[in-house]
Design an enzyme around this catalytic site. Structure first.
Site, PDB file in Angstrom:
ATOM      1  N   CYS A   2       0.843  -1.192   0.000  1.00 57.50           N
ATOM      2  CA  CYS A   2       0.000   0.000   0.000  1.00 57.50           C
ATOM      3  C   CYS A   2       0.885   1.251   0.000  1.00 57.50           C
ATOM      4  CB  CYS A   2      -0.945   0.106   1.192  1.00 57.50           C
ATOM      5  SG  CYS A   2      -2.171  -1.190   1.232  1.00 57.50           S
ATOM      6  N   ASN A 100      -1.817   2.314   5.782  1.00 58.44           N
ATOM      7  CA  ASN A 100      -0.974   1.209   5.320  1.00 58.44           C
ATOM      8  C   ASN A 100      -0.640   0.378   6.547  1.00 58.44           C
ATOM      9  OD1 ASN A 100       1.052  -0.456   4.283  1.00 58.44           O
ATOM     10  ND2 ASN A 100       2.611   1.130   4.399  1.00 58.44           N
ATOM     11  N   GLY A 101      -0.913  -0.934   6.460  1.00 61.26           N
ATOM     12  CA  GLY A 101      -0.603  -1.794   7.603  1.00 61.26           C
ATOM     13  C   GLY A 101      -1.788  -2.662   7.953  1.00 61.26           C
ATOM     14  N   LYS A 472      11.989 -15.963  -8.933  1.00 63.77           N
ATOM     15  CA  LYS A 472      11.964 -14.992 -10.031  1.00 63.77           C
ATOM     16  C   LYS A 472      11.023 -15.451 -11.132  1.00 63.77           C
ATOM     17  CE  LYS A 472      13.206 -12.084  -8.599  1.00 63.77           C
ATOM     18  NZ  LYS A 472      13.750 -12.140  -7.291  1.00 63.77           N
ATOM     19  N   GLU A 475       7.208 -15.442  -9.935  1.00 62.49           N
ATOM     20  CA  GLU A 475       6.503 -14.184  -9.661  1.00 62.49           C
ATOM     21  C   GLU A 475       6.228 -13.356 -10.897  1.00 62.49           C
ATOM     22  OE1 GLU A 475       8.474 -11.605  -6.822  1.00 62.49           O
ATOM     23  OE2 GLU A 475      10.418 -12.075  -7.666  1.00 62.49           O
ATOM     24  N   HIS A 491      15.428 -38.250  -4.966  1.00 64.79           N
ATOM     25  CA  HIS A 491      14.695 -38.742  -3.788  1.00 64.79           C
ATOM     26  C   HIS A 491      13.196 -38.452  -3.895  1.00 64.79           C
ATOM     27  CE1 HIS A 491      18.412 -39.807  -1.828  1.00 64.79           C
ATOM     28  NE2 HIS A 491      18.895 -38.612  -2.145  1.00 64.79           N
ATOM     29  N   LYS A 585       5.504  -4.670  -3.490  1.00 66.34           N
ATOM     30  CA  LYS A 585       6.943  -4.580  -3.284  1.00 66.34           C
ATOM     31  C   LYS A 585       7.378  -4.837  -1.842  1.00 66.34           C
ATOM     32  CE  LYS A 585      11.176  -3.717  -4.570  1.00 66.34           C
ATOM     33  NZ  LYS A 585      11.854  -4.879  -5.156  1.00 66.34           N
TER      34      LYS A 585
HETATM   35  C1  F6R Z   1      10.988 -11.343  -4.675  1.00 72.71           C
HETATM   36  C2  F6R Z   1      11.042 -10.337  -3.645  1.00 72.71           C
HETATM   37  C3  F6R Z   1      10.548 -10.690  -2.282  1.00 72.71           C
HETATM   38  C4  F6R Z   1      11.342  -9.923  -1.215  1.00 72.71           C
HETATM   39  C5  F6R Z   1      10.737 -10.160   0.174  1.00 72.71           C
HETATM   40  C6  F6R Z   1      11.528  -9.437   1.238  1.00 72.71           C
HETATM   41  O1  F6R Z   1      11.571 -10.900  -5.856  1.00 72.71           O
HETATM   42  O2  F6R Z   1      11.444  -9.231  -3.880  1.00 72.71           O
HETATM   43  O3  F6R Z   1      10.582 -12.053  -2.046  1.00 72.71           O
HETATM   44  O4  F6R Z   1      12.659 -10.342  -1.249  1.00 72.71           O
HETATM   45  O5  F6R Z   1       9.419  -9.729   0.199  1.00 72.71           O
HETATM   46  O6  F6R Z   1      11.555  -8.075   0.984  1.00 72.71           O
HETATM   47  P1  F6R Z   1      12.673  -7.139   1.583  1.00 72.71           P
HETATM   48  O7  F6R Z   1      13.950  -7.486   0.898  1.00 72.71           O
HETATM   49  O8  F6R Z   1      12.210  -5.759   1.255  1.00 72.71           O
HETATM   50  O9  F6R Z   1      12.722  -7.425   3.042  1.00 72.71           O
END
Ligand code: F6R
Length: 590
Positions: A2, A100-101, A472, A475, A491, A585
């Protein structure tokens, strides 16, 4: 998770300014959005389902106003629809807020408020806060009502609240980021700096249990626990607005992949004191844990291997969300190293809180230097990757890997050797990242773009890189992808291999090489299509992606072609790689 953005100042285009600023925060959430702006008598609200980047302020003109708040949502409580989009408000729109939260005890408070006659329109926790403030305003001022409400709220939050009666904009935080941008007789409140970087680079950071009150040209900060006024230092940010824009690239993800040529070099240009200080703490500690989530977690797992191989040190890794299970082993001699891009990930922050209660020393390897994590750590190593906007982490990942490599060498008294290795790695990555390399990977991407599943195998320090490769691919391409330790396939998972199943083998020129090649051969015998990411070609590979031979920094070079492949698959499958479905993000909820 958010995005919040508010403007309070003299400009007349606050609604448009807030929409455009929110577009720069869209990576924090993109299922719906909304703004509220103050007219002479009322507060008007506009909410939409979908991405804010699809809203064209040139085509749909927004009215004039000098105060506006806005939000781009990643749904937690309540489905994705207009009612649940922020801003939320009381029945007469007297109190309007963005959040946000997560507000954990909202159902309890909602029940109480319903008994008092409050009516709710949405399924969100946020709407309850608006009504709670309204309830307290029966007997208190706007400001005091917010303070009282925040005392009753359990959870993590960043809130920005306005009301009809006053000209105040109030922000308050606990656990979720909130930053105030200070311009010339104008103020911005945002979850992240890029939202206002086009207007000002001067900021005040809000800490937990702090409130900012803006009224006219005046700004003040209050500690909500004791009501004391706080004097804040104005901090100048040296990011350029362009660093948070796509520039010549179609997506942030590919821009950030390409930036690794520079970001890796910046990561290793660390103040040697930082590295030495943390290396000293590792050597002194009785038990060191690395924690992180998702990609940052996979980096942490690589750390276990790096420290074991380079400095013969036993380091424990735990995902942030699992770390509380280890709390019985923590003492004042323990060291916790948190790895994070955003520095705001709730699970990693909780791990830190658990550790702090036991007197553990906290170090963080973090990109956002102003983040909660950096601010509550005893030792901070900034990775200096600059703003990472694509949801899929790329440049922050390799910068974190570089720091861990350097640290592992520093723990063995070989920081210069580590630096030399990494400088050499950077120069080889510079040669590798060229258009021909991308075109070559694109041929593979076109070949496998319609597969249902793919697998990645690695051994030693490339095993966590196989796991990271899977993240990668999952997602952004939405192809079912799984990473395995090369030796584990036989296994069980080898049963999944059928004719033509793509399997990426991550090969390093080290003592794991012959075993991983054997594992690839076992898969090939069952019909698997072997994609070798390796410094050398091998008969078993059906497709060879060449990477430089960089010894102990092979995790850094091996992940880059997979990042490119994941990006290209996303584009070929018509997915938006910058905004993958269901993701955001920074994950500021547990
Ligand atoms: C995947 C990705 C997430 C973050 C995770 C931790 O590409 O970016 O898996 O690595 O949400 O986020 P941070 O690094 O901000 O603690």
């Amino acid at each position: 998770m958010c995005g919040i953005f508010a403007y309070h100042g003299h400009r007349k285009n606050a609604p448009e300014l807030v929409v455009e600023g929110l577009k720069l925060l869209e990576y924090r959430g993109y299922d719906s959005w909304g703004i509220a702006y103050k007219t002479e008598k009322d507060i008007e609200i506009l909410k939409r389902v979908g991405k804010i980047s699809d809203f064209d302020t040139k085509k749909e003109k927004l009215p004039e106003a000098s105060l506006a708040i806005g939000h781009t949502r990643w749904a937690t409580h309540g489905g994705v629809n207009q009612k649940n989009a922020h801003p939320h408000f009381t029945e007469e729109k007297d109190i309007v807020l963005i959040h946000n939260g997560i507000f954990e005890n909202y159902l309890e408070i909602k029940k109480y408020l319903e008994k008092q006659g409050h009516k709710f329109k949405s399924e969100t926790d946020t709407e309850v806060i608006a009504h709670l403030v309204e309830e307290h305003m029966k007997t208190h001022t706007f400001e005091d009502a917010i303070k009282l409400a925040t005392k009753e709220i359990v959870g993590r939050y960043a809130l920005v609240i306005i009301n009809k009666e006053s000209e105040k904009t109030i922000g308050v935080r606990k656990g979720s980021p909130l930053i105030v941008g200070v311009g010339n007789k104008e103020f911005f409140i945002a979850s992240d700096i890029p939202a206002f970087l086009n207007y000002t680079n001067k900021v005040n950071y809000l800490d937990d249990d702090q409130m900012v009150i803006i009224e006219g040209n005046k700004i003040k900060f209050i500690n909500t626990t004791n009501n004391d006024e706080i004097k804040k230092r104005l901090v100048e940010i040296n990011w350029k607005p362009e660093s948070a824009e796509k520039g010549k690239y179609p997506h942030f993800m590919i821009k950030e992949i390409m930036e690794q040529k520079e970001t890796l070099a910046k990561a290793i240009e660390q103040d040697p004191k930082n590295i030495e200080e943390l290396a000293k703490a590792i050597k002194k500690a009785y038990g060191t844990y690395i924690v992180g989530c998702g990609t940052a977690g996979k980096v942490g797992m690589v750390g276990e291997y790096l420290f074991s191989k380079i400095s013969k040190k036993h380091i424990n890794f735990s995902f942030g969300s699992e770390f509380p299970n280890y709390q019985d082993f923590l003492t004042e001699k323990t060291l916790l190293i948190a790895i994070s891009q955003s520095g705001e990930t709730a699970d990693t922050l909780e791990a830190i809180e658990v550790a702090k209660e036991k007197g553990v020393t906290i170090a963080s390897i973090v990109n956002v230097e102003s983040s909660t994590m950096a601010r509550i750590s005893d030792i901070v190593i900034p990775i200096k990757a600059g703003p990472e906007k694509a949801v899929a982490s790329t440049k922050a990942t390799t910068a974190q890997l570089a720091i861990l490599t350097l640290l592992a060498y520093a723990c063995d008294g070989g920081v210069q050797e580590g630096k030399k290795l990494l400088i050499d790695t950077v120069s080889q990555i510079n040669d590798m990242l060229n258009p021909r390399y991308e075109d070559y990977i694109m041929k593979l991407a076109k070949k496998i773009k319609d597969v249902e599943s793919m697998y990645i195998i690695g051994r030693g320090m490339n095993y966590p890189i196989a796991l990271e490769s899977a993240i990668k691919l999952q997602e952004v391409s939405y192809i079912h992808a799984e990473g395995f330790a090369g030796g584990e396939l036989k296994h069980g998972p080898i049963a999944l291999i059928t004719k033509g199943t793509p399997v990426i083998a991550l090969v390093a020129n080290d003592d794991t090489k012959s075993d991983i090649i054997s594992n690839a051969t076992e898969i090939k015998s069952r019909g698997g299509y072997i994609i070798g990411v390796s410094p050398e070609n091998h008969d078993v590979f059906d497709y060879w992606i060449s990477v430089p031979d960089t010894g102990n920094s092979s995790p850094i070079v091996n992940i880059i072609p997979v990042q490119i492949l994941a990006y290209q698959l996303a584009v070929l499958r018509e997915n938006n790689p910058d905004m993958p479905r269901n993701l955001a993000k920074s994950v500021t909820v547990k």
